[in-house]
Structures are given as structure tokens and as C-alpha cells.
Write a protein that holds these residues in place. Structure first.
Motif, PDB file in Angstrom:
ATOM      1  N   THR A 135     -36.177  18.024 -21.108  1.00 38.82           N
ATOM      2  CA  THR A 135     -36.823  17.623 -19.859  1.00 38.82           C
ATOM      3  C   THR A 135     -36.968  16.110 -19.767  1.00 38.82           C
ATOM      4  N   GLU A 136     -37.382  15.487 -20.864  1.00 31.62           N
ATOM      5  CA  GLU A 136     -37.634  14.051 -20.854  1.00 31.62           C
ATOM      6  C   GLU A 136     -36.353  13.221 -20.871  1.00 31.62           C
ATOM      7  N   THR A 137     -35.283  13.813 -21.363  1.00 32.58           N
ATOM      8  CA  THR A 137     -34.007  13.093 -21.442  1.00 32.58           C
ATOM      9  C   THR A 137     -32.908  13.950 -20.814  1.00 32.58           C
ATOM     10  N   PRO A 138     -32.759  13.879 -19.487  1.00 30.80           N
ATOM     11  CA  PRO A 138     -31.750  14.701 -18.818  1.00 30.80           C
ATOM     12  C   PRO A 138     -30.337  14.496 -19.374  1.00 30.80           C
ATOM     13  N   ALA A 139     -30.036  13.278 -19.821  1.00 31.38           N
ATOM     14  CA  ALA A 139     -28.706  13.026 -20.367  1.00 31.38           C
ATOM     15  C   ALA A 139     -28.460  13.847 -21.630  1.00 31.38           C
ATOM     16  N   TYR A 140     -29.523  14.090 -22.389  1.00 36.84           N
ATOM     17  CA  TYR A 140     -29.409  14.898 -23.599  1.00 36.84           C
ATOM     18  C   TYR A 140     -29.078  16.343 -23.230  1.00 36.84           C
ATOM     19  N   ARG A 141     -29.757  16.835 -22.214  1.00 37.94           N
ATOM     20  CA  ARG A 141     -29.455  18.190 -21.732  1.00 37.94           C
ATOM     21  C   ARG A 141     -28.022  18.285 -21.226  1.00 37.94           C
ATOM     22  N   ALA A 152     -37.566  17.695 -25.119  1.00 35.11           N
ATOM     23  CA  ALA A 152     -36.415  16.802 -25.276  1.00 35.11           C
ATOM     24  C   ALA A 152     -35.447  16.949 -24.108  1.00 35.11           C
TER      25      ALA A 152
END
Length: 237
Positions: free
Chosen positions: A183-189, A181
Motif C-alpha cells: 500500500t505504501e509503495t505502489p511501485a513495489y506492488r 508495503a
């Protein structure tokens, strides 16, 4: 590390990776004998712990190997984003079976041994979603709310026997389970890194250190509640 857990005997599930592996390593570093379990990997007991007799068999194997059980830390769990619309019953049930029912069965099987010790420790792994919800995590949040409630009830019932039960509630922790999650969604990180006043994701070792404290005599009067380990993120919820 210290020897504050010398002579203690612990079961840790989900111990092949992530938080479970970090917990097992930290308890061992503090002097405990640790019996590890997971559905796969280099552990002492390999099994799908959702099986009806799996946790009873796990406890029996741990007692045979170590002579008893003083500490139980169920770390096995699953999580994935599933929108409410189209959410399958089978997935919801699978999450409950792993995150909740297996925890209940493990603790139930270990109760006689924890009572016999007179100062047993149960540390469950909840989540900040044990207190709050989050979109796309209906099954996960439901299971973790339930784990917190289960832990409080266990603490009330087993306290007279000297057994404590606490629930560690991790925030956003970078583990093999959550890495896709992030890695695939940098905005989430970025969201979770910026939400935490400490400005980073948590690491498995951050959780393991708290678990080790709760398993020790330093936490002998701590029981019956959840403890956020989230870098301060939920203080800004």
C-alpha cells in the motif's frame, strides 16, 4: 470441499489472520479437526510461541482437545524491511525466534504423536527468499533459508516413520503482514504483479490450497523439498 482429511487432527499456528487463518479454514473444510494458535485473536491457544515451553504446552493442549496430532503447520512469522547498515541484533534475533526457533520447537514437541500416526504431515512455511535473497530482508531471508534446511532434515529423520515434511515457499502474497508495503509503495506492488507471469499478487487461499494437498494422502510420496507458490515469479528471477 472434499473430506480427504477426515479424521486428521492438525495444529496451525499464526492462525488469527493471513496465511495461517486461510490454512486453518481450508484444512477444516477438508474434514480435519484443527487446533489453532496465535499470539492474539480468536484462536484455541493464545501464546507467544517464542516462549521456552510455549510449543510443548501447545501440543499438550491440542492432544488433550483432539486426542492426538497428525498434522503440523507452523504459519506464525514476521517480516519487515531493515537495511543491513544499522540493523539491530535484537530485531535479527526476534525474527529467528519467531520464524525458525518456534517452528523447530513445535515440530520437536509433536514428533511422538506424528510417529504414532504412521502417516504424519509437517508443512512449514518458507518463502521464495528460502532460495533467493532480497535487499532489506537479511533477517527474514536467513530465517526462511533455515526453515527450508530444517524441513529437509526433518524429512530425512522422520521418513522411516511414515512422516513427510515439506516447505511451501510463497512468493508475493497479499496478507495483513505484507499489505503495508504494497500500500505504501505502489511501485513495489506493481513490480511483483508484473514479475509473476500470472500478473497478480498471491492470496492466502493460494497457499492454503497447496498446504491442504501436501497434508493429504495425495501427497504421500512428496517430502523433503520446497515448493514455490509464486505465480511463476521466480522462474523469471
Amino acid at each position: 470441499m472434499s473430506a480427504r482429511l477426515a479424521g486428521r487432527r492438525a495444529i496451525v499456528t499464526g492462525a488469527a489472520s493471513g496465511i495461517g487463518a486461510a490454512v486453518a479454514a481450508r484444512l477444516a473444510a477438508d474434514g480435519a479437526r484443527v487446533f489453532t494458535a496465535d499470539v492474539k485473536g480468536a484462536v484455541d491457544f493464545v501464546a507467544d510461541l517464542t516462549g521456552a515451553d510455549a510449543n510443548q504446552n501447545l501440543v499438550a493442549a491440542a492432544v488433550a482437545a483432539m486426542g492426538g496430532v497428525d498434522i503440523v503447520v507452523p504459519c506464525a512469522g514476521i517480516s519487515a524491511f531493515h537495511p543491513l547498515e544499522g540493523h539491530e541484533d535484537a530485531y535479527f534475533q526476534r525474527v529467528l525466534d519467531i520464524n525458525l526457533l518456534a517452528v523447530f520447537r513445535l515440530v520437536r514437541a509433536a514428533v511422538p504423536h506424528l510417529k504414532a500416526h504412521g502417516a504424519g504431515r509437517i508443512v512449514t512455511i518458507g518463502s521464495t527468499t528460502s532460495t533467493f535473497g532480497d535487499e532489506g530482508l537479511c533477517a527474514y531471508a536467513a530465517s526462511k533459508h533455515a526453515v527450508l534446511g530444517l524441513t529437509k532434515s526433518i524429512a530425512a529423520e522422520l521418513g522411516p516413520f511414515g512422516v513427510t515434511a515439506t516447505c511451501v515457499q510463497p512468493g508475493a502474497i497479499d496478507t495483513p503482514m505484507t499489505a503495508p508495503a504494497f500500500t505504501e509503495t505502489p511501485a513495489y506492488r506493481d513490480f511483483w504483479e508484473n514479475k509473476a507471469p500470472l500478473r497478480r499478487l498471491g492470496r492466502a487461499e493460494d497457499i492454503a490450497d497447496v498446504v491442504a494437498f501436501l497434508c493429504s494422502d495425495d501427497a504421500r510420496f512428496v517430502s523433503g523439498h520446497g515448493l514455490w507458490v509464486d505465480g511463476g515469479a521466480m522462474a523469471r528471477h
